[in-house]
Enzyme design. Structure first.
Site, short mmCIF file in Angstrom:
data_model
loop_
_atom_site.label_atom_id
_atom_site.label_comp_id
_atom_site.label_asym_id
_atom_site.label_seq_id
_atom_site.Cartn_x
_atom_site.Cartn_y
_atom_site.Cartn_z
CB THR A 1 -0.93 0.00 1.23
OG1 THR A 1 -1.72 -1.19 1.20
CG2 THR A 1 -1.86 1.22 1.20
CE LYS B 1 -4.78 -1.67 1.01
NZ LYS B 1 -5.60 -2.56 1.84
CE LYS C 1 1.66 3.09 4.88
NZ LYS C 1 1.19 2.20 3.78
#
Length: 320
Positions: free
Chosen positions: A112, A188, A257
């Site tokens: 990711t 995503k 994050k």
């Protein structure tokens, strides 16, 4: 060797056959994914910065690479690492995958990462005659180990087709959403943003009814048995109701994050995300309290704490 749908390019591709396969990044997700690939690629080559993570796979027959240079004979490599920095180090740095892989090889990044990082990976690989596919996944470590992930891919459609036998080992369903790899990363990040809003709002709603004297487990049964019968509500609802915050299937710092990355992508595209501000504050609150080892289900437990309920963040007090 596994026959693919079609030959992708020149180099080590021979008549549509993938000759050598590699996997880099053996955290909780990567280890499960690599183990799945080992069942169809007995000579799988694996690498992790911490060598201890390679031992379970080595015991099952995988070849342990000592450095990225050892992947110079691979036709297809997967990476699954924590963030942009780790992916850039593996792939774009001096002696990284882009410089190491032969022409015609494929790199599939399941990490990711940011939209910008995916673009940089695509450019670097194309400059060297290689193919790059972004394929981040939805699912927790248990789903990775069982081959039940959902795979979100973008990049050349022929590359997506060529890795079909491996996609089938990794996930229960694959989606090809565009020719530009960074499109998969945008999807995503948007999905993780949605999950975070569900965890936060579910925690808030659960705190509201619990403070009004309603059993939170009974409330969850009502929700998931009627209007909200979906995995994200069932799975995270149970974690919140049970106050279960360990083990961290997806740790708070990684989720924080991802929120930063989705906010940056939204700013670039001039898309307001009004819920991102409160989420950011909840993440910062948990970070300030030193809860970096908790699962992101702690967002919902934090809502209960804020409501004055008897909750100990990180306490893992599970109820029957």
């Amino acid at each position: 060797m596994v026959k693919t749908d079609r030959t992708v390019s020149q180099g080590l591709w021979q008549g549509g056959l993938i000759v050598k396969l590699g996997f880099l990044g053996l955290g909780r997700m990567g280890s499960g994914m690599a183990a799945r690939l080992l069942t169809v690629a007995p000579d799988l080559k694996v690498y992790n910065r911490s060598a201890a993570a390679t031992r379970p796979l080595a015991d099952r027959g995988a070849t342990v690479a000592q450095s990225i240079a050892d992947f110079g004979d691979c036709d297809l490599v997967f990476t699954m690492v924590a963030d942009d920095s780790a992916e850039r180090d593996l792939s774009l740095g001096s002696g990284g995958l882009a410089q190491t892989l032969p022409a015609g090889a494929i790199h599939v990044a399941c990490s990711t990462i940011s939209v910008d990082c995916a673009r940089a990976l695509d450019v670097a690989h194309r400059e060297r005659g290689q193919s790059y596919l972004s394929m981040p996944v939805f699912g927790r470590p248990d789903a990775a180990a069982a081959g039940k992930l959902f795979l979100v891919a973008a990049g050349p459609v022929e590359t997506f087709a060529a890795i079909a036998p491996y996609r089938e080992r990794l996930g229960q369903r694959s989606f090809h959403l565009g020719e530009r790899p960074e499109q998969a990363n945008l999807v995503k990040l948007s999905g993780n943003y949605l999950i975070a809003t569900v965890i936060e709002s579910l925690g808030e709603a659960m705190a509201l009814v619990e403070k009004g004297g309603i059993d939170r487990h009974a409330y969850l049964e009502l929700l998931t048995g009627t209007l909200f019968d979906a995995p994200v509500y069932r799975n995270y609802g149970k974690l919140i109701a049970d106050r279960q915050q360990r083990p961290a299937g997806f740790a708070l710092p990684l989720a924080q994050k991802d929120l930063r990355l989705v906010m940056a992508a939204a700013e670039d595209l001039a898309v307001p995300l009004p819920f991102s501000g409160p989420l950011r504050d909840r993440f910062l609150q948990l970070a300030a309290q030193g809860h970096g080892d908790l699962d992101w289900s702690a967002l919902g437990v934090g809502a209960a704490q804020a409501a004055g309920l008897p909750v100990v963040l990180g306490g893992d007090e599970r109820e029957p």
